[in-house]
Write a protein that holds these residues in place. Structure first.
Motif, mmCIF file in Angstrom:
data_model
loop_
_atom_site.group_PDB
_atom_site.id
_atom_site.type_symbol
_atom_site.label_atom_id
_atom_site.label_comp_id
_atom_site.label_asym_id
_atom_site.label_seq_id
_atom_site.Cartn_x
_atom_site.Cartn_y
_atom_site.Cartn_z
ATOM 1 N N HIS A 91 4.110 -7.282 4.326
ATOM 2 C CA HIS A 91 2.829 -7.859 3.908
ATOM 3 C C HIS A 91 1.978 -6.805 3.202
ATOM 4 C CE1 HIS A 91 -1.074 -9.922 4.163
ATOM 5 N NE2 HIS A 91 -1.543 -8.767 4.605
ATOM 6 N N ASN A 92 1.887 -5.621 3.804
ATOM 7 C CA ASN A 92 1.068 -4.564 3.207
ATOM 8 C C ASN A 92 1.589 -4.158 1.835
ATOM 9 O OD1 ASN A 92 -0.461 -4.580 5.533
ATOM 10 N ND2 ASN A 92 0.380 -2.678 6.353
ATOM 11 N N VAL A 93 2.896 -4.006 1.729
ATOM 12 C CA VAL A 93 3.488 -3.617 0.448
ATOM 13 C C VAL A 93 3.189 -4.665 -0.615
ATOM 14 C CG1 VAL A 93 5.684 -3.312 -0.768
ATOM 15 C CG2 VAL A 93 5.297 -2.159 1.424
ATOM 16 N N GLU A 94 3.358 -5.927 -0.271
ATOM 17 C CA GLU A 94 3.117 -6.993 -1.251
ATOM 18 C C GLU A 94 1.651 -7.035 -1.676
ATOM 19 O OE1 GLU A 94 6.666 -10.145 -0.040
ATOM 20 O OE2 GLU A 94 4.686 -10.347 0.899
ATOM 21 N N VAL A 95 0.743 -6.816 -0.730
ATOM 22 C CA VAL A 95 -0.684 -6.799 -1.065
ATOM 23 C C VAL A 95 -0.994 -5.627 -1.998
ATOM 24 C CG1 VAL A 95 -3.002 -6.415 -0.129
ATOM 25 C CG2 VAL A 95 -1.457 -8.033 0.987
ATOM 26 N N ILE A 96 -0.488 -4.448 -1.668
ATOM 27 C CA ILE A 96 -0.742 -3.270 -2.503
ATOM 28 C C ILE A 96 -0.184 -3.470 -3.905
ATOM 29 C CG2 ILE A 96 -0.131 -0.843 -2.842
ATOM 30 C CD1 ILE A 96 -0.258 -0.513 0.207
ATOM 31 N N VAL A 97 1.044 -3.947 -4.000
ATOM 32 C CA VAL A 97 1.670 -4.135 -5.312
ATOM 33 C C VAL A 97 0.898 -5.166 -6.133
ATOM 34 C CG1 VAL A 97 3.756 -4.978 -6.477
ATOM 35 C CG2 VAL A 97 3.948 -3.370 -4.567
ATOM 36 N N ASP A 98 0.439 -6.236 -5.489
ATOM 37 C CA ASP A 98 -0.356 -7.245 -6.199
ATOM 38 C C ASP A 98 -1.674 -6.658 -6.692
ATOM 39 O OD1 ASP A 98 -0.956 -10.137 -6.906
ATOM 40 O OD2 ASP A 98 -2.615 -9.715 -5.534
ATOM 41 N N ARG A 99 -2.340 -5.897 -5.839
ATOM 42 C CA ARG A 99 -3.610 -5.291 -6.250
ATOM 43 C C ARG A 99 -3.403 -4.276 -7.370
ATOM 44 N NH1 ARG A 99 -6.079 -4.535 -0.086
ATOM 45 N NH2 ARG A 99 -6.712 -6.728 0.151
ATOM 46 N N LEU A 100 -2.339 -3.489 -7.271
ATOM 47 C CA LEU A 100 -2.054 -2.532 -8.335
ATOM 48 C C LEU A 100 -1.815 -3.247 -9.664
ATOM 49 C CD1 LEU A 100 0.305 -0.014 -6.489
ATOM 50 C CD2 LEU A 100 -1.958 0.496 -7.424
ATOM 51 N N ALA A 101 -1.098 -4.358 -9.617
ATOM 52 C CA ALA A 101 -0.843 -5.115 -10.844
ATOM 53 C C ALA A 101 -2.155 -5.598 -11.457
ATOM 54 C CB ALA A 101 0.084 -6.292 -10.552
ATOM 55 N N ARG A 102 -3.074 -6.049 -10.615
ATOM 56 C CA ARG A 102 -4.373 -6.503 -11.122
ATOM 57 C C ARG A 102 -5.192 -5.347 -11.677
ATOM 58 N NH1 ARG A 102 -7.395 -8.010 -7.336
ATOM 59 N NH2 ARG A 102 -6.115 -8.084 -5.462
ATOM 60 N N HIS A 103 -4.956 -4.151 -11.158
ATOM 61 C CA HIS A 103 -5.638 -2.965 -11.690
ATOM 62 C C HIS A 103 -5.077 -2.540 -13.045
ATOM 63 C CE1 HIS A 103 -6.939 -1.319 -7.450
ATOM 64 N NE2 HIS A 103 -7.444 -2.508 -7.723
ATOM 65 N N GLY A 104 -3.886 -3.029 -13.385
ATOM 66 C CA GLY A 104 -3.221 -2.573 -14.603
ATOM 67 C C GLY A 104 -2.261 -1.425 -14.378
ATOM 68 N N PHE A 105 -1.916 -1.174 -13.124
ATOM 69 C CA PHE A 105 -0.977 -0.108 -12.771
ATOM 70 C C PHE A 105 0.405 -0.406 -13.334
ATOM 71 C CE2 PHE A 105 2.258 1.483 -9.767
ATOM 72 C CZ PHE A 105 1.905 2.815 -9.641
ATOM 73 N N ARG A 106 1.089 0.649 -13.774
ATOM 74 C CA ARG A 106 2.452 0.507 -14.282
ATOM 75 C C ARG A 106 3.357 1.453 -13.506
ATOM 76 N NH1 ARG A 106 5.770 2.686 -18.316
ATOM 77 N NH2 ARG A 106 4.197 4.252 -18.854
ATOM 78 N N ALA A 107 4.269 0.883 -12.733
ATOM 79 C CA ALA A 107 5.236 1.706 -12.000
ATOM 80 C C ALA A 107 6.287 2.226 -12.968
ATOM 81 C CB ALA A 107 5.891 0.891 -10.896
ATOM 82 N N HIS A 108 6.626 3.508 -12.811
ATOM 83 C CA HIS A 108 7.651 4.085 -13.671
ATOM 84 C C HIS A 108 8.346 5.222 -12.944
ATOM 85 C CE1 HIS A 108 4.954 7.480 -14.412
ATOM 86 N NE2 HIS A 108 4.030 6.653 -14.876
ATOM 87 N N GLU A 109 9.463 5.646 -13.504
ATOM 88 C CA GLU A 109 10.226 6.734 -12.913
ATOM 89 C C GLU A 109 9.437 8.044 -12.989
ATOM 90 O OE1 GLU A 109 12.900 6.425 -11.293
ATOM 91 O OE2 GLU A 109 13.623 4.448 -11.886
ATOM 92 N N ASN A 110 9.831 8.985 -12.159
ATOM 93 C CA ASN A 110 9.204 10.307 -12.177
ATOM 94 C C ASN A 110 9.928 11.194 -13.187
ATOM 95 O OD1 ASN A 110 11.487 10.153 -10.517
ATOM 96 N ND2 ASN A 110 10.863 11.888 -9.251
ATOM 97 N N ASP A 111 9.909 10.748 -14.452
ATOM 98 C CA ASP A 111 10.559 11.498 -15.518
ATOM 99 C C ASP A 111 9.613 11.597 -16.713
ATOM 100 O OD1 ASP A 111 10.615 8.935 -16.632
ATOM 101 O OD2 ASP A 111 12.764 8.661 -16.339
ATOM 102 N N ASP A 112 9.982 12.406 -17.680
ATOM 103 C CA ASP A 112 9.120 12.594 -18.845
ATOM 104 C C ASP A 112 8.974 11.317 -19.663
ATOM 105 O OD1 ASP A 112 8.791 15.235 -18.140
ATOM 106 O OD2 ASP A 112 10.376 15.976 -19.472
ATOM 107 N N GLU A 113 9.993 10.463 -19.626
ATOM 108 C CA GLU A 113 9.946 9.222 -20.403
ATOM 109 C C GLU A 113 9.118 8.139 -19.718
ATOM 110 O OE1 GLU A 113 12.809 10.797 -19.586
ATOM 111 O OE2 GLU A 113 12.965 11.829 -21.525
#
Length: 256
Positions: A50-72
């Motif tokens: 539940h917590n993970v889903e809430v955080i991910v939803d809120r991040l999406a609304r913030h405009g957060f973009r998940a990406h790899e920890n690489d230069d690209e």
């Protein structure tokens, strides 16, 4: 008589239940206790999901973009639910690395893989805040090949110690036949900086909850509670916008 751990946990006696489970140690796997212990761990994992889903939803609304920890900054999912292979994979982990703590097996079966490394438009240094990462099924990375090979490499790194020039923490080397089942990169690698050994849980461990080994050691559930209290980003970056973002992400999350 079987303990009523699940009912007490659901009634809010979480700290007391975890304390008792830790006091029981490996005995939680005995027939009289295993079912109740597993039910508590599964309930913990459902609350964590539940917590993970809430955080991910809120991040999406913030405009957060998940990406790899690489230069690209290769895009990657922030959360992938367990696949149909999760139950079998949990059993395989328990056989190959275990016993593995019940809380970790519950996470694999119920929560899935989480990767909160990325770019936040209001908090440019969020990747430096040691974001939550738990990847035990590896479903976001088919290029790794069998996840077991990746996990074995991480385990061997713990046995050997960090390569020369890498950061070493007081808990880098485990003794007494123990090693670590890797869960995530360390905080430095998450920020795409050369760092130390992966975070993980100490194995073998027959207890209900395990020992999380990261910058320091603590029970796995205590680590998760600490992370969720900070909205999935427990590290301090010094950025003035950090606290406002974390407060919004952490609002109303469930204690485990």
């Amino acid at each position: 008589m079987a303990p009523d751990w699940l009912a007490r946990y659901q009634d809010g006696e979480r700290s007391g239940v975890w304390h008792e489970l830790r006091q029981f140690g490996a005995a939680v796997r005995l027939p009289d206790y295993r079912e109740q212990a597993q039910l508590v761990c599964d309930e913990m994992a459902r609350r964590a999901l539940h917590n993970v889903e809430v955080i991910v939803d809120r991040l999406a609304r913030h405009g957060f973009r998940a990406h790899e920890n690489d230069d690209e900054r290769t895009p990657t999912p922030a959360h992938l639910p367990p696949t149909e292979r999760a139950e079998t994979h949990a059993a395989w982990l328990d056989e190959q690395f275990g016993p593995v703590p019940l809380t970790v097996l519950s996470w694999v079966r119920i929560v899935g893989d989480v990767w909160l490394v990325g770019t936040h438009p209001q908090w440019s240094t969020s990747a430096n805040a040691d974001p939550l990462v738990v990847q035990l099924e590896g479903s976001a990375h088919p290029e790794w090949g069998p996840i077991g090979d990746y996990l074995r490499v991480g385990r061997e790194r713990w046995r050997e110690g960090p390569p020369e020039g890498e950061i070493e923490t007081p808990d880098d080397r485990s003794g007494g036949g123990l090693t670590v089942l890797p869960l995530s990169p360390d905080g430095y690698h998450k920020a795409n900086v050369s760092g130390g050994l992966p975070y993980g849980v100490v194995v073998p461990d027959s207890c209900a909850d395990g020992v999380f080994a990261g910058v320091t050691t603590m029970p796995f559930v205590s680590y998760l509670n600490w992370v969720f209290r900070h909205g999935g980003f427990p590290g301090h970056t010094g950025a003035p916008e950090q606290e406002a973002v974390r407060r919004d992400l952490a609002k109303g999350l469930l204690p485990l």
